[in-house]
Write a protein that holds these residues in place. Sequence first.
Motif, mmCIF file in Angstrom:
data_model
loop_
_atom_site.group_PDB
_atom_site.id
_atom_site.type_symbol
_atom_site.label_atom_id
_atom_site.label_comp_id
_atom_site.label_asym_id
_atom_site.label_seq_id
_atom_site.Cartn_x
_atom_site.Cartn_y
_atom_site.Cartn_z
ATOM 1 N N CYS A 190 0.746 -1.332 0.052
ATOM 2 C CA CYS A 190 -0.143 -0.125 -0.001
ATOM 3 C C CYS A 190 0.924 1.407 0.057
ATOM 4 N N LEU A 191 1.624 1.591 1.161
ATOM 5 C CA LEU A 191 2.487 2.707 1.182
ATOM 6 C C LEU A 191 3.791 2.369 0.823
ATOM 7 N N GLY A 192 4.313 1.079 0.984
ATOM 8 C CA GLY A 192 5.610 0.554 0.531
ATOM 9 C C GLY A 192 6.585 0.754 1.423
ATOM 10 N N SER A 193 5.878 1.222 2.717
ATOM 11 C CA SER A 193 6.794 1.298 4.067
ATOM 12 C C SER A 193 6.220 0.396 4.908
ATOM 13 N N ALA A 194 7.130 -0.662 5.585
ATOM 14 C CA ALA A 194 6.804 -1.336 6.719
ATOM 15 C C ALA A 194 6.046 -0.767 7.611
ATOM 16 N N THR A 195 6.913 0.255 8.378
ATOM 17 C CA THR A 195 6.144 0.896 9.347
ATOM 18 C C THR A 195 4.849 1.515 9.022
ATOM 19 N N GLY A 196 4.491 2.206 7.914
ATOM 20 C CA GLY A 196 3.504 2.583 7.437
ATOM 21 C C GLY A 196 2.019 1.473 7.258
ATOM 22 N N ASP A 197 2.664 0.328 6.371
ATOM 23 C CA ASP A 197 1.683 -0.636 6.107
ATOM 24 C C ASP A 197 1.230 -1.446 7.420
ATOM 25 N N ARG A 198 2.082 -1.691 8.344
ATOM 26 C CA ARG A 198 1.948 -2.547 9.496
ATOM 27 C C ARG A 198 1.001 -1.476 10.450
ATOM 28 N N THR A 199 1.163 -0.359 10.505
ATOM 29 C CA THR A 199 0.032 0.520 11.134
ATOM 30 C C THR A 199 -1.256 0.430 10.697
ATOM 31 N N LEU A 200 -1.451 0.487 9.331
ATOM 32 C CA LEU A 200 -2.735 0.526 8.582
ATOM 33 C C LEU A 200 -3.299 -0.716 8.742
ATOM 34 N N ALA A 201 -2.520 -1.762 8.684
ATOM 35 C CA ALA A 201 -3.028 -3.251 9.199
ATOM 36 C C ALA A 201 -3.644 -3.243 10.430
ATOM 37 N N ILE A 202 -3.074 -2.656 11.520
ATOM 38 C CA ILE A 202 -3.597 -2.631 12.811
ATOM 39 C C ILE A 202 -4.944 -1.781 12.748
ATOM 40 N N LEU A 203 -4.951 -0.762 12.133
ATOM 41 C CA LEU A 203 -6.236 -0.059 12.102
ATOM 42 C C LEU A 203 -7.132 -0.665 11.405
#
Length: 221
Positions: free
Chosen positions: A71-84
Amino acid sequence: MQWSSASVSRLLNQPDRATLGWMVVLALAQFSFIASIDGCSLGLWLKIVLVGAPLCSALYQCNLEFALNLCLGSATGDRTLAILANWPTGLPYAELVRSFHSEHMAFQGSAAGKDPERPSPWELQYIHGAGLKLLYLALHPLVLAHRLLFRQTLTLTRFVWSNLGSQCLCNLLVWYWWGGWAVFYMLASTYVGASPWHPAAFYFLTHHHLCTTEIEVNTQT
């Protein structure tokens, strides 16, 4: 114009921010139905089967994209979105899905017990005959939960704790604002949405099939 396999692979694996938009739409839709739950009734069960299950199944598919950083291409960003994306489903599986797919990609096609997409040894040994297979289908979300939980690569990182803690907080807030049946709606929707006999997740039945021990032995790579 001809496309090489490498070019197609790059295009398919490029981050696509549209997943974020779909996740927001799906989450808002699910929360709107959560807020409409006012007790146990026929309407509640219809909402679970016709609305909640498809929405939770679609949110799970969004989690698969986030798990692969697509999605964002960022591990931190995509992991955060997954939690949301987990919040409207009631269950904190985002980090479990991530480790599940990491292990699947590492052991793809290997013997049972390594690749989590393949039947586990106990499934191969015990799930035979019409009766047991019907019971297996009815309880398949629990089987899937077992596969997600007992991963070789799962470690208790800050994202795992964030996933668990924020989901518990979300469930408590849903219970406080809309009551216990609203929480039940979330959990039941996730359960039904992961059941292979529901149209929203019927691919489980064909993609995660069981085979006999003999076939399993003869097809190992």
